[in-house]
Design an enzyme around this catalytic site. Sequence first.
Site, PDB file in Angstrom:
ATOM      1  N   CYS A   1      18.738   0.395 -18.620  1.00  0.00           N
ATOM      2  CA  CYS A   1      19.563  -0.078 -17.516  1.00  0.00           C
ATOM      3  C   CYS A   1      18.786  -1.086 -16.673  1.00  0.00           C
ATOM      4  CB  CYS A   1      19.987   1.107 -16.648  1.00  0.00           C
ATOM      5  SG  CYS A   1      21.149   0.673 -15.329  1.00  0.00           S
TER       6      CYS A   1
ATOM      7  N   ASP B   1      18.720  -1.061 -13.614  1.00  0.00           N
ATOM      8  CA  ASP B   1      18.287  -0.330 -12.418  1.00  0.00           C
ATOM      9  C   ASP B   1      16.781  -0.488 -12.212  1.00  0.00           C
ATOM     10  OD1 ASP B   1      17.465   1.869 -10.650  1.00  0.00           O
ATOM     11  OD2 ASP B   1      19.490   2.637 -10.917  1.00  0.00           O
TER      12      ASP B   1
ATOM     13  N   ARG C   1      14.701   1.282 -10.868  1.00  0.00           N
ATOM     14  CA  ARG C   1      13.919   2.526 -10.893  1.00  0.00           C
ATOM     15  C   ARG C   1      13.570   2.991 -12.298  1.00  0.00           C
ATOM     16  NH1 ARG C   1      18.440   5.653  -7.441  1.00  0.00           N
ATOM     17  NH2 ARG C   1      19.669   4.515  -9.012  1.00  0.00           N
TER      18      ARG C   1
ATOM     19  N   HIS D   1      19.840   7.178 -17.835  1.00  0.00           N
ATOM     20  CA  HIS D   1      19.065   7.732 -16.716  1.00  0.00           C
ATOM     21  C   HIS D   1      19.977   8.384 -15.687  1.00  0.00           C
ATOM     22  CE1 HIS D   1      20.075   4.682 -13.586  1.00  0.00           C
ATOM     23  NE2 HIS D   1      20.288   3.917 -14.637  1.00  0.00           N
TER      24      HIS D   1
ATOM     25  N   CYS E   1      23.054   6.871 -12.333  1.00  0.00           N
ATOM     26  CA  CYS E   1      23.337   5.510 -12.791  1.00  0.00           C
ATOM     27  C   CYS E   1      24.573   4.952 -12.087  1.00  0.00           C
ATOM     28  CB  CYS E   1      23.546   5.500 -14.308  1.00  0.00           C
ATOM     29  SG  CYS E   1      23.921   3.869 -14.989  1.00  0.00           S
TER      30      CYS E   1
END
Length: 259
Positions: A94, A96, A98, A154, A157
């Site tokens: 992703c 993302d 993180r 993850h 999300c």
Amino acid sequence: MAKHSAEVVVEGLKKILLNVQEELDEKVQSKVEKLIAELQGREHHHRHHPPCDHDAQRLDDGFHFFKTHIFDKHRECFNELAKARHPKFLVFACSDSRVSPSVVLNFKPGEAFVGRNIANMVPQFDRVRHTEIGSVIEYAVKSLEVDNILIMGHSRCGGIERLMSLPDQTQTYDFIDEWVKIGLPAKKKVLEEAGDLPIEQQLTLCEKESVKNSMGNLLTYPFVRSAVVNGTLTLRGGYYDFVNGDFEQWKMCTKPCHP
């Protein structure tokens, strides 16, 4: 000779002014014109970052750390990578901030070919749509000949949360809603099998089910399917829970699979 990247940006900004000048208010128009002037100035003068540009300094500091503590200490490794690379993994993760796979899975330079997008999704094979994803898969399998493709989902999300909230008329997106619909089969399964559970649990289930859905979509790519059938490629699913610091994985292969 190819145009300098700044020239291309300037031309694009000028087109904006020409095409939508009537729709731009004076404040926005002024900012666009100022940006054009700054870019044109940089064509001829290399300037240091202004003192107030803390973000540029963060990038410089980050590279300095990498150069000092990693690149300079492993010159032989980087010299070899400059000649060739043979990654064992293609990883879809992703976007993302993180969940960087290189950080989470401790990949070293050259170990993983990585594609990132909203909710780490892989669409079905299509020569017209989503060619950016298809090109990543094709290059990894045909040219790099990776041994594994990992889809890494993850926790928490945002893309999956959006998928589960559709249709939502309170917020509209130009691209996101159409993209996350790739995961509709996963959403459908979760609602059918766990629709009575709290939404937090449904989201977690959908985050994992979406990974399986993307693994299935990978098999619609002829060159992926052929490599899996021939036993030269393993499809792997993974799930990183950054709340509890856990990682789980599963795989799909034709050769004997060991947990």
